[in-house]
Design a protein around this motif. Structure first.
Motif, PDB file in Angstrom:
ATOM      1  N   GLU A 121       0.857  -1.187   0.000  1.00 13.86           N
ATOM      2  CA  GLU A 121       0.000   0.000   0.000  1.00 13.86           C
ATOM      3  C   GLU A 121       0.894   1.238   0.000  1.00 13.86           C
ATOM      4  OE1 GLU A 121      -2.352  -0.155   3.552  1.00 13.86           O
ATOM      5  OE2 GLU A 121      -0.619  -0.132   4.863  1.00 13.86           O
ATOM      6  N   PRO A 122       0.394   2.335  -0.580  1.00 13.23           N
ATOM      7  CA  PRO A 122       1.212   3.543  -0.616  1.00 13.23           C
ATOM      8  C   PRO A 122       1.414   4.117   0.779  1.00 13.23           C
ATOM      9  CG  PRO A 122      -0.919   3.931  -1.679  1.00 13.23           C
ATOM     10  CD  PRO A 122      -0.874   2.493  -1.265  1.00 13.23           C
ATOM     11  N   ILE A 123       2.571   4.721   0.989  1.00 17.02           N
ATOM     12  CA  ILE A 123       2.832   5.438   2.236  1.00 17.02           C
ATOM     13  C   ILE A 123       2.343   6.866   2.026  1.00 17.02           C
ATOM     14  CG2 ILE A 123       4.616   6.327   3.780  1.00 17.02           C
ATOM     15  CD1 ILE A 123       6.273   3.843   3.063  1.00 17.02           C
ATOM     16  N   VAL A 124       1.425   7.292   2.869  1.00 14.49           N
ATOM     17  CA  VAL A 124       0.813   8.615   2.740  1.00 14.49           C
ATOM     18  C   VAL A 124       1.404   9.540   3.795  1.00 14.49           C
ATOM     19  CG1 VAL A 124      -1.357   9.905   2.834  1.00 14.49           C
ATOM     20  CG2 VAL A 124      -1.323   7.592   1.873  1.00 14.49           C
ATOM     21  N   ALA A 125       1.792  10.737   3.356  1.00 13.95           N
ATOM     22  CA  ALA A 125       2.269  11.759   4.294  1.00 13.95           C
ATOM     23  C   ALA A 125       1.053  12.540   4.800  1.00 13.95           C
ATOM     24  CB  ALA A 125       3.244  12.691   3.595  1.00 13.95           C
ATOM     25  N   TYR A 126       0.994  12.743   6.111  1.00 15.46           N
ATOM     26  CA  TYR A 126      -0.138  13.427   6.725  1.00 15.46           C
ATOM     27  C   TYR A 126       0.294  14.759   7.338  1.00 15.46           C
ATOM     28  CZ  TYR A 126      -2.836   9.139   6.330  1.00 15.46           C
ATOM     29  OH  TYR A 126      -3.505   8.051   5.838  1.00 15.46           O
ATOM     30  N   ALA A 127      -0.626  15.714   7.320  1.00 13.77           N
ATOM     31  CA  ALA A 127      -0.447  16.986   8.032  1.00 13.77           C
ATOM     32  C   ALA A 127      -1.330  16.942   9.271  1.00 13.77           C
ATOM     33  CB  ALA A 127      -0.860  18.157   7.149  1.00 13.77           C
ATOM     34  N   ILE A 128      -0.841  17.527  10.349  1.00 12.99           N
ATOM     35  CA  ILE A 128      -1.627  17.618  11.586  1.00 12.99           C
ATOM     36  C   ILE A 128      -1.935  19.092  11.807  1.00 12.99           C
ATOM     37  CG2 ILE A 128      -1.681  17.138  14.052  1.00 12.99           C
ATOM     38  CD1 ILE A 128       0.493  14.965  13.461  1.00 12.99           C
ATOM     39  N   LEU A 129      -3.227  19.399  11.883  1.00 13.05           N
ATOM     40  CA  LEU A 129      -3.694  20.773  12.040  1.00 13.05           C
ATOM     41  C   LEU A 129      -4.380  20.941  13.377  1.00 13.05           C
ATOM     42  CD1 LEU A 129      -5.394  21.208   8.539  1.00 13.05           C
ATOM     43  CD2 LEU A 129      -3.044  21.761   9.160  1.00 13.05           C
ATOM     44  N   SER A 130      -4.175  22.088  13.990  1.00  8.25           N
ATOM     45  CA  SER A 130      -4.908  22.467  15.192  1.00  8.25           C
ATOM     46  C   SER A 130      -5.891  23.554  14.775  1.00  8.25           C
ATOM     47  CB  SER A 130      -3.943  22.994  16.253  1.00  8.25           C
ATOM     48  OG  SER A 130      -4.676  23.457  17.369  1.00  8.25           O
ATOM     49  N   ILE A 131      -7.171  23.349  15.088  1.00  6.89           N
ATOM     50  CA  ILE A 131      -8.213  24.292  14.687  1.00  6.89           C
ATOM     51  C   ILE A 131      -8.970  24.755  15.927  1.00  6.89           C
ATOM     52  CG2 ILE A 131     -10.317  24.599  13.319  1.00  6.89           C
ATOM     53  CD1 ILE A 131      -9.270  22.278  11.540  1.00  6.89           C
ATOM     54  N   ALA A 132      -9.019  26.062  16.134  1.00  6.39           N
ATOM     55  CA  ALA A 132      -9.838  26.657  17.191  1.00  6.39           C
ATOM     56  C   ALA A 132     -11.027  27.301  16.502  1.00  6.39           C
ATOM     57  CB  ALA A 132      -9.043  27.679  17.989  1.00  6.39           C
ATOM     58  N   CYS A 133     -12.225  26.809  16.809  1.00  6.01           N
ATOM     59  CA  CYS A 133     -13.419  27.323  16.132  1.00  6.01           C
ATOM     60  C   CYS A 133     -14.559  27.497  17.124  1.00  6.01           C
ATOM     61  CB  CYS A 133     -13.842  26.389  15.003  1.00  6.01           C
ATOM     62  SG  CYS A 133     -14.367  24.754  15.556  1.00  6.01           S
ATOM     63  N   ALA A 134     -15.570  28.224  16.695  1.00  4.59           N
ATOM     64  CA  ALA A 134     -16.772  28.421  17.512  1.00  4.59           C
ATOM     65  C   ALA A 134     -17.544  27.107  17.562  1.00  4.59           C
ATOM     66  CB  ALA A 134     -17.633  29.528  16.915  1.00  4.59           C
ATOM     67  N   PHE A 135     -18.291  26.933  18.672  1.00  2.00           N
ATOM     68  CA  PHE A 135     -19.111  25.721  18.804  1.00  2.00           C
ATOM     69  C   PHE A 135     -20.031  25.567  17.599  1.00  2.00           C
ATOM     70  CE2 PHE A 135     -18.279  26.462  23.426  1.00  2.00           C
ATOM     71  CZ  PHE A 135     -17.654  25.255  23.686  1.00  2.00           C
ATOM     72  N   ALA A 136     -20.563  26.668  17.095  1.00  2.00           N
ATOM     73  CA  ALA A 136     -21.511  26.620  15.980  1.00  2.00           C
ATOM     74  C   ALA A 136     -20.872  26.114  14.692  1.00  2.00           C
ATOM     75  CB  ALA A 136     -22.109  28.009  15.752  1.00  2.00           C
ATOM     76  N   ASP A 137     -19.552  26.267  14.548  1.00  2.46           N
ATOM     77  CA  ASP A 137     -18.873  25.833  13.322  1.00  2.46           C
ATOM     78  C   ASP A 137     -18.346  24.407  13.395  1.00  2.46           C
ATOM     79  OD1 ASP A 137     -19.277  28.312  12.127  1.00  2.46           O
ATOM     80  OD2 ASP A 137     -17.411  29.132  12.952  1.00  2.46           O
ATOM     81  N   GLU A 138     -18.259  23.838  14.606  1.00  2.00           N
ATOM     82  CA  GLU A 138     -17.637  22.522  14.763  1.00  2.00           C
ATOM     83  C   GLU A 138     -18.300  21.452  13.912  1.00  2.00           C
ATOM     84  OE1 GLU A 138     -16.608  19.074  18.081  1.00  2.00           O
ATOM     85  OE2 GLU A 138     -17.833  20.795  18.676  1.00  2.00           O
ATOM     86  N   ALA A 139     -19.620  21.336  13.962  1.00  2.00           N
ATOM     87  CA  ALA A 139     -20.311  20.277  13.221  1.00  2.00           C
ATOM     88  C   ALA A 139     -20.106  20.440  11.719  1.00  2.00           C
ATOM     89  CB  ALA A 139     -21.795  20.268  13.556  1.00  2.00           C
ATOM     90  N   ARG A 140     -20.112  21.679  11.217  1.00  2.00           N
ATOM     91  CA  ARG A 140     -19.922  21.908   9.778  1.00  2.00           C
ATOM     92  C   ARG A 140     -18.488  21.569   9.359  1.00  2.00           C
ATOM     93  NH1 ARG A 140     -23.148  26.721  10.780  1.00  2.00           N
ATOM     94  NH2 ARG A 140     -21.231  27.939  10.716  1.00  2.00           N
ATOM     95  N   ILE A 141     -17.521  21.876  10.218  1.00  2.00           N
ATOM     96  CA  ILE A 141     -16.126  21.533   9.904  1.00  2.00           C
ATOM     97  C   ILE A 141     -15.964  20.013   9.877  1.00  2.00           C
ATOM     98  CG2 ILE A 141     -13.759  21.590  10.803  1.00  2.00           C
ATOM     99  CD1 ILE A 141     -14.371  24.490  11.736  1.00  2.00           C
ATOM    100  N   ARG A 142     -16.516  19.331  10.881  1.00  2.00           N
ATOM    101  CA  ARG A 142     -16.430  17.856  10.892  1.00  2.00           C
ATOM    102  C   ARG A 142     -17.124  17.261   9.672  1.00  2.00           C
ATOM    103  NH1 ARG A 142     -14.671  15.282  15.654  1.00  2.00           N
ATOM    104  NH2 ARG A 142     -14.450  16.650  17.455  1.00  2.00           N
ATOM    105  N   SER A 143     -18.263  17.840   9.290  1.00  2.00           N
ATOM    106  CA  SER A 143     -18.987  17.364   8.111  1.00  2.00           C
ATOM    107  C   SER A 143     -18.158  17.580   6.846  1.00  2.00           C
ATOM    108  CB  SER A 143     -20.321  18.097   7.999  1.00  2.00           C
ATOM    109  OG  SER A 143     -21.003  17.701   6.840  1.00  2.00           O
ATOM    110  N   GLY A 144     -17.473  18.718   6.775  1.00  3.70           N
ATOM    111  CA  GLY A 144     -16.623  19.002   5.620  1.00  3.70           C
ATOM    112  C   GLY A 144     -15.472  18.024   5.484  1.00  3.70           C
ATOM    113  N   LEU A 145     -15.031  17.470   6.606  1.00  8.60           N
ATOM    114  CA  LEU A 145     -13.944  16.481   6.575  1.00  8.60           C
ATOM    115  C   LEU A 145     -14.323  15.223   5.816  1.00  8.60           C
ATOM    116  CD1 LEU A 145     -12.211  16.347  10.074  1.00  8.60           C
ATOM    117  CD2 LEU A 145     -11.127  16.628   7.862  1.00  8.60           C
TER     118      LEU A 145
END
Length: 198
Positions: A121-145
């Motif tokens: 299987e291919p070896i995939v390079a990953y980025a790790i991001l820290s995101i500080a967001c409003a409670f109202a945006d959390e569900a939409r960000i998770r959905s966008g993932l």
């Protein structure tokens, strides 16, 4: 680059000598050395091996003439464009001398046949991001993932105004995801790239 999905074995007889190759994925040199130790067979005449983990390359001829076993095994690993892999080739002598060229072909060929049969299987390079967001945006960000395969989001904590997420996703899609977060939060979310891993 690729790595193996699981451990693989291949056995063959060459001029009455028995050769057994065992190959496995290894995320570190220590893990590779544990596999080598566990896969070396006490009653075999030789347990020759090679490993490659990132920039670390090691090999051993285990008593065979120098350069006739470990290096050909390493060349088989490199020939399949593999990384994070350890291979052990055990030999039981059958009474017929193979000569230096014969040993190179036998060890390298046995390792190559084992690696060719192995699922990779291919070896995939990953980025790790820290995101500080409003409670109202959390569900939409998770959905966008969900549009990004191979991602993971974990709640890392809370702030007075919202939530702190740690998101791991393929590095080549990180900029696209950062733009999506900016759109979702109308530029209010704070995104920081905190690291990379493979």
């Amino acid at each position: 680059m690729f790595t193996l999905v699981r451990t693989e074995r291949f056995e063959q007889e060459i001029k009455k000598s028995r050769f057994l190759a065992q190959a496995a994925p290894a995320d570190s040199e220590e893990e590779a050395r544990r596999f080598i130790a566990a896969s070396s067979i006490p009653d075999a005449g030789h347990n020759c091996w090679a490993l490659r983990v990132g920039d670390v390359y090691r090999f051993s001829d285990d008593g065979e003439p120098g350069g006739t076993a470990g290096r050909p095994i390493l060349q088989a690993i490199e020939g399949r464009d593999l990384d994070r892999v350890a291979v052990v080739v055990s030999r039981w002598f059958g009474g017929i001398l193979l000569g230096a060229g014969g040993l190179v072909r036998a060890y390298g060929g046995t390792a190559a046949s084992c690696l060719k049969a192995a699922e990779r299987e291919p070896i995939v390079a990953y980025a790790i991001l820290s995101i500080a967001c409003a409670f109202a945006d959390e569900a939409r960000i998770r959905s966008g993932l969900s549009a990004f395969s191979g991602t993971r989001a974990e709640t890392a904590g809370f702030t007075p105004d919202g939530v702190q997420l740690q998101v791991t996703l393929p590095r080549d899609r990180a900029d696209e995801f950062i733009r999506l977060v900016a759109d979702i939060s109308r530029g209010q979310a704070m995104v920081e790239r905190v690291g990379d891993r493979t």
